[in-house]
Design an enzyme around this catalytic site. Structure first.
Site: not given
Length: 301
Positions: A89, A152, A121, A176
């Site tokens: 990302r 997740r 992102n 992230h």
């Protein structure tokens, strides 16, 4: 009157818009996108989808003045083609930083005094850059952080144990991105440590799956949207209800000097207070690595 301005109507932004409308999380939704006519097209489609449904959301093609009385700004610009080429990302930052540089001065100049929820992102870096450029209070600029990554992880653990994912306690923390990690020493089911339930091979498999799940989806589908839309809706609902829910948002860590995903109490005023988990030595090293990763790409201003 709960009003949201949503900036960016790509795959993620449009799904966020639908989720907000479907769950009736606001009274008014102002849509913004650089593509001419897209806001009008989306509002037409969303309005058609509300016929014979209970409740109503006033959807409009946003004008800059709509920022003034918005309670929340959701920032969602991006270019998914970048992640279709790179499994990191951080590669998006060259593009998305220009989106912040375009919108931050507009937000700063407006009368907006609410909370900015950033999805774009790289999430942690963008949230911090947005805060710096707008000079908005840190507690009022929130990234969606590792809420989705935590979901997740919980889904993966739940499948192995055959329980509801909401019964899995614990967090994915850090960036992230590729330096994120599961704080396994804090993951439990009904107070029983997960390390007493699953073997190390299974735990390692879940960790890898959690980190790469998005890219596996993008490889086939071309993008992800439902999970992050749900995560964003959770943050919005928590703010509007002043729920004081603990979420793994990306918020400023004064200990580490950067925005990073970790548990924090979220309410009507944004981040109320944060929590730093008790980590074992291996997890501390992963945390420090994630902090370093974020700081290396974050612009000074």
């Amino acid at each position: 009157m709960k009003k949201i301005s949503l900036i960016g109507l790509g795959n993620v932004g449009s799904t966020v818009a639908y989720t907000l409308v479907e769950r009736q999380l606001c009274d008014s939704l102002a849509l913004f996108d650089k593509k001419e006519g897209l806001a009008e097209a989306e509002l037409n489609d969303l309005n058609d989808g509300m016929v014979r449904r209970n409740g109503n959301v006033n959807i409009i093609a946003g004008e800059i003045s709509d920022l003034d009385d918005s309670d929340i700004i959701i920032f969602a610009p991006g270019d998914i083609s970048i992640l279709q080429k790179y499994s990191d990302r951080l590669e998006e930052f060259k593009y998305t930083k220009t989106c912040v540089e375009e919108w931050a001065p507009i937000i700063k100049k407006s009368k907006f005094d609410g909370i900015i929820v950033s999805i774009t992102n790289p999430c942690d870096v963008i949230a911090e850059y947005m805060q710096k450029l707008t000079e908005h209070p840190r507690e009022k600029v929130i990234g969606t952080g590792t809420i989705l990554d935590t979901a997740r992880m919980k889904n993966a653990v739940a499948k192995f144990v055959d329980i509801d994912p909401n019964s899995v306690n614990g967090y994915v923390i850090g960036e992230h991105g590729n330096s994120q990690f599961v704080a396994w020493s804090n993951v439990s089911i009904a107070t029983q440590p997960i390390t007493e339930i699953l073997d190390k091979m299974t735990i390692d498999s879940i960790e890898a799956s959690t980190r790469m799940k998005a890219f596996e989806t993008i490889k086939v589908k071309g993008y992800t949207s439902y999970g992050i839309a749900n995560s964003t809706a959770i943050v919005v609902e928590t703010i509007f209800k002043d729920a004081k829910t603990i979420l793994a948002v990306s918020s400023y860590s004064s200990v580490d000097g950067c925005y990073i995903g970790h548990p924090a109490v979220v309410g009507k005023d944004g981040v109320i207070r944060d929590f730093h988990l008790e980590l074992n030595e291996e997890e501390k090293e992963k945390w420090d690595h994630s902090v370093k990763t974020i700081k290396e790409i974050s612009p000074k201003k």
